[in-house]
Design an enzyme around this catalytic site. Sequence first.
Site, PDB file in Angstrom:
ATOM      1  N   HIS A  22       0.855  -1.078  -0.226  1.00 31.91           N
ATOM      2  CA  HIS A  22      -0.088   0.104  -0.071  1.00 31.91           C
ATOM      3  C   HIS A  22       0.839   1.213  -0.158  1.00 31.91           C
ATOM      4  O   HIS A  22       1.716   1.359   0.869  1.00 31.91           O
ATOM      5  CB  HIS A  22      -0.974  -0.035   1.150  1.00 31.91           C
ATOM      6  CG  HIS A  22      -1.695   1.058   1.650  1.00 31.91           C
ATOM      7  ND1 HIS A  22      -1.553   1.957   2.744  1.00 31.91           N
ATOM      8  CD2 HIS A  22      -2.530   2.010   0.763  1.00 31.91           C
ATOM      9  CE1 HIS A  22      -2.477   3.139   2.311  1.00 31.91           C
ATOM     10  NE2 HIS A  22      -2.863   3.064   1.261  1.00 31.91           N
ATOM     11  N   ASP A  30       6.288   5.339 -21.380  1.00 30.70           N
ATOM     12  CA  ASP A  30       6.463   5.242 -22.697  1.00 30.70           C
ATOM     13  C   ASP A  30       7.845   5.017 -23.272  1.00 30.70           C
ATOM     14  O   ASP A  30       8.753   4.910 -22.613  1.00 30.70           O
ATOM     15  CB  ASP A  30       5.793   6.431 -23.451  1.00 30.70           C
ATOM     16  CG  ASP A  30       6.676   7.829 -23.099  1.00 30.70           C
ATOM     17  OD1 ASP A  30       8.026   7.635 -23.031  1.00 30.70           O
ATOM     18  OD2 ASP A  30       6.146   9.033 -23.222  1.00 30.70           O
ATOM     19  N   ASP A  66      -4.799   3.812  -4.359  1.00 30.37           N
ATOM     20  CA  ASP A  66      -4.807   4.326  -3.238  1.00 30.37           C
ATOM     21  C   ASP A  66      -5.989   4.929  -2.928  1.00 30.37           C
ATOM     22  O   ASP A  66      -5.916   6.208  -3.265  1.00 30.37           O
ATOM     23  CB  ASP A  66      -3.589   4.650  -2.902  1.00 30.37           C
ATOM     24  CG  ASP A  66      -3.197   5.252  -1.503  1.00 30.37           C
ATOM     25  OD1 ASP A  66      -4.125   4.699  -0.763  1.00 30.37           O
ATOM     26  OD2 ASP A  66      -2.067   5.808  -1.081  1.00 30.37           O
ATOM     27  N   MET A  76       2.925  13.067 -16.582  1.00 32.20           N
ATOM     28  CA  MET A  76       3.866  14.058 -17.041  1.00 32.20           C
ATOM     29  C   MET A  76       2.957  15.190 -17.719  1.00 32.20           C
ATOM     30  O   MET A  76       2.469  14.768 -18.896  1.00 32.20           O
ATOM     31  CB  MET A  76       4.988  13.163 -17.680  1.00 32.20           C
ATOM     32  CG  MET A  76       6.038  14.232 -18.169  1.00 32.20           C
ATOM     33  SD  MET A  76       7.224  13.739 -19.056  1.00 32.20           S
ATOM     34  CE  MET A  76       8.091  12.611 -17.763  1.00 32.20           C
ATOM     35  N   TYR A 116      10.188  12.744 -13.155  1.00 31.12           N
ATOM     36  CA  TYR A 116      11.294  12.151 -13.030  1.00 31.12           C
ATOM     37  C   TYR A 116      11.898  11.835 -11.681  1.00 31.12           C
ATOM     38  O   TYR A 116      12.016  10.789 -11.217  1.00 31.12           O
ATOM     39  CB  TYR A 116      12.355  12.736 -13.969  1.00 31.12           C
ATOM     40  CG  TYR A 116      12.305  12.827 -15.255  1.00 31.12           C
ATOM     41  CD1 TYR A 116      11.588  11.608 -15.996  1.00 31.12           C
ATOM     42  CD2 TYR A 116      13.051  13.718 -15.929  1.00 31.12           C
ATOM     43  CE1 TYR A 116      11.456  11.715 -17.256  1.00 31.12           C
ATOM     44  CE2 TYR A 116      12.929  13.565 -17.484  1.00 31.12           C
ATOM     45  CZ  TYR A 116      12.147  12.750 -18.146  1.00 31.12           C
ATOM     46  OH  TYR A 116      12.063  12.736 -19.595  1.00 31.12           O
ATOM     47  N   TYR A 134       4.184  11.796 -24.005  1.00 33.58           N
ATOM     48  CA  TYR A 134       3.620  12.256 -22.798  1.00 33.58           C
ATOM     49  C   TYR A 134       2.584  11.415 -22.527  1.00 33.58           C
ATOM     50  O   TYR A 134       1.673  11.342 -21.804  1.00 33.58           O
ATOM     51  CB  TYR A 134       3.027  13.740 -22.865  1.00 33.58           C
ATOM     52  CG  TYR A 134       4.066  14.828 -23.048  1.00 33.58           C
ATOM     53  CD1 TYR A 134       4.920  15.213 -22.020  1.00 33.58           C
ATOM     54  CD2 TYR A 134       4.124  15.432 -24.237  1.00 33.58           C
ATOM     55  CE1 TYR A 134       5.676  16.239 -22.388  1.00 33.58           C
ATOM     56  CE2 TYR A 134       4.837  16.548 -24.508  1.00 33.58           C
ATOM     57  CZ  TYR A 134       5.795  16.977 -23.403  1.00 33.58           C
ATOM     58  OH  TYR A 134       6.680  18.115 -23.538  1.00 33.58           O
ATOM     59  N   ASN A 136       3.403   8.713 -20.099  1.00 32.99           N
ATOM     60  CA  ASN A 136       3.951   8.275 -18.781  1.00 32.99           C
ATOM     61  C   ASN A 136       2.709   8.334 -17.813  1.00 32.99           C
ATOM     62  O   ASN A 136       2.191   9.373 -17.800  1.00 32.99           O
ATOM     63  CB  ASN A 136       5.109   8.983 -18.306  1.00 32.99           C
ATOM     64  CG  ASN A 136       6.172   8.760 -19.456  1.00 32.99           C
ATOM     65  OD1 ASN A 136       6.786   7.741 -19.871  1.00 32.99           O
ATOM     66  ND2 ASN A 136       6.713   9.998 -20.010  1.00 32.99           N
TER      67      ASN A 136
END
Length: 146
Positions: A22, A30, A66, A76, A116, A134, A136
């Site tokens: 958890h 990507d 969560d 991103m 990052y 973009y 990710n």
Amino acid sequence: MLKGISPLISPELLKALCEMGHGDELVIADGNFPCESVGKNSVVIRADGHGTAEILDAVLQLIPLDTYSEKPVALMEVVKGDTCPTPTIWKTYDEILNKYEPEHHDIEMTERFAFYERAKKAYLIIATGETAIYANVLLKKGVVTP
């Protein structure tokens, strides 16, 4: 191969998802994401030949997001000044998230270098062959309840 588990989930990926607890985070990256350099302290699993959306769908069949986090999903954001339009893959992500987590999948837009830095702390990075930019997506794992 196991019954009821997507063939996109390799044994190595299934193991890593099981090991996560958890609050642990994972990145579905990507093809341009620097997985190996960012993921020096993470488990990095290759899923070449697969896109981020199909991996997202397969992963969300197995783990919850969560519910203790206001925004358990991060993308991103497009870099300021970049002339590319809003990535169309984000709409696909929203559809997939609605399928599995209709009540709780608020998305945090994260600046590139902040993304990052957060990814460096992720337990798992899944390196896909996704060609969309973009694309990710970061997920925070929730509690599996009976």
